[in-house]
Write an enzyme that holds these catalytic residues in place. Structure first.
Site, PDB file in Angstrom:
ATOM      1  N   ASP A 115       0.786  -1.231   0.091  1.00  0.00           N
ATOM      2  CA  ASP A 115      -0.151  -0.062  -0.208  1.00  0.00           C
ATOM      3  C   ASP A 115       0.906   1.076   0.043  1.00  0.00           C
ATOM      4  O   ASP A 115       0.641   2.255   0.605  1.00  0.00           O
ATOM      5  CB  ASP A 115      -1.192   0.123   1.140  1.00  0.00           C
ATOM      6  CG  ASP A 115      -1.960   1.297   0.978  1.00  0.00           C
ATOM      7  OD1 ASP A 115      -2.335   1.549   0.101  1.00  0.00           O
ATOM      8  OD2 ASP A 115      -2.616   1.686   2.181  1.00  0.00           O
ATOM      9  N   HIS A 121       2.144   4.466  -1.166  1.00  0.00           N
ATOM     10  CA  HIS A 121       1.985   5.747  -1.942  1.00  0.00           C
ATOM     11  C   HIS A 121       2.167   6.926  -1.213  1.00  0.00           C
ATOM     12  O   HIS A 121       3.113   7.088  -0.155  1.00  0.00           O
ATOM     13  CB  HIS A 121       0.398   5.781  -2.220  1.00  0.00           C
ATOM     14  CG  HIS A 121      -0.452   5.825  -0.805  1.00  0.00           C
ATOM     15  ND1 HIS A 121      -0.764   6.760   0.058  1.00  0.00           N
ATOM     16  CD2 HIS A 121      -1.342   4.590  -0.283  1.00  0.00           C
ATOM     17  CE1 HIS A 121      -1.500   6.484   0.942  1.00  0.00           C
ATOM     18  NE2 HIS A 121      -1.754   5.231   0.745  1.00  0.00           N
ATOM     19  N   ASN A 155       1.823   7.553   2.631  1.00  0.00           N
ATOM     20  CA  ASN A 155       2.708   6.615   3.473  1.00  0.00           C
ATOM     21  C   ASN A 155       4.249   6.806   3.501  1.00  0.00           C
ATOM     22  O   ASN A 155       4.602   5.797   3.928  1.00  0.00           O
ATOM     23  CB  ASN A 155       2.156   4.971   3.019  1.00  0.00           C
ATOM     24  CG  ASN A 155       0.772   4.849   3.376  1.00  0.00           C
ATOM     25  OD1 ASN A 155       0.124   5.268   4.277  1.00  0.00           O
ATOM     26  ND2 ASN A 155       0.354   3.935   2.805  1.00  0.00           N
TER      27      ASN A 155
END
Length: 178
Positions: free
Chosen positions: A96, A98, A101
């Site tokens: 996850d 991106h 993050n």
């Protein structure tokens, strides 16, 4: 070894109604950035929560202004090196990653050091340190062979999001991996 994951300061298990101050902070964030998550007051008054406090690690890459191409290259090297260390040690997959993050903070050190498979790797910092966050969808192997992961098939809502490129990426990933 890498210092580009956040240091955990405390972890607490809490039960009860979500505190007003945290709801107010959630609302403020949602107004400024638009959260894709449910407002936490939807849960019952006896809900259990895990409250995790991490060291301050900067602001998200979506909001951070890189001052030079050198900072961009440093950021890329730090994140890539950090993921390589985690992959080597834990067969880690973030799943996850991106701009939201990755946190970025100014630092005074000339370099950020990683140790990958016994090799010391100094990365010129150009005044910034990158920190990888949010492991909610990660996959990793623990010592003894136990594998921790989220089964994407158990949460079809992950593939129904709209309005952000990351949701399109989830759908493409699902198509490619079947």
């Amino acid at each position: 070894m890498t210092s580009n994951f956040p240091r955990v300061m405390s972890v607490n298990c809490i039960q009860g109604k979500y505190p007003k101050i945290l709801l107010d902070l959630w609302d403020k964030y949602h107004e400024e950035r638009v959260s894709q998550n449910d407002r936490p007051d939807i849960y019952p008054g006896k809900q259990f929560y895990i409250a995790m406090e991490f060291e301050y690690a900067g602001e998200d890459l979506e909001s951070f202004f890189l001052e030079s191409a050198c900072q961009g290259l440093s950021l890329l090297a730090q994140v890539s090196g950090t993921l390589a260390v985690a992959e080597s040690v834990l067969q880690y997959e973030h799943r996850d990653l991106h701009l939201g993050n990755i946190l970025v903070a100014p630092i005074d050190n000339d370099s950020v050091e990683l140790i990958l498979e016994g090799n010391l790797i100094p990365i010129p910092s150009h005044g910034i340190k990158a920190t990888v966050i949010d492991f909610g969808l990660a996959r990793m192997s623990l010592p003894g062979g136990k594998i921790l992961y989220v089964d994407f098939n158990s949460d079809p809502a992950l593939f129904e999001g709209k309005g952000d490129l990351q949701f399109d990426i989830y759908r493409l990933m699902k198509e490619q991996t079947k």
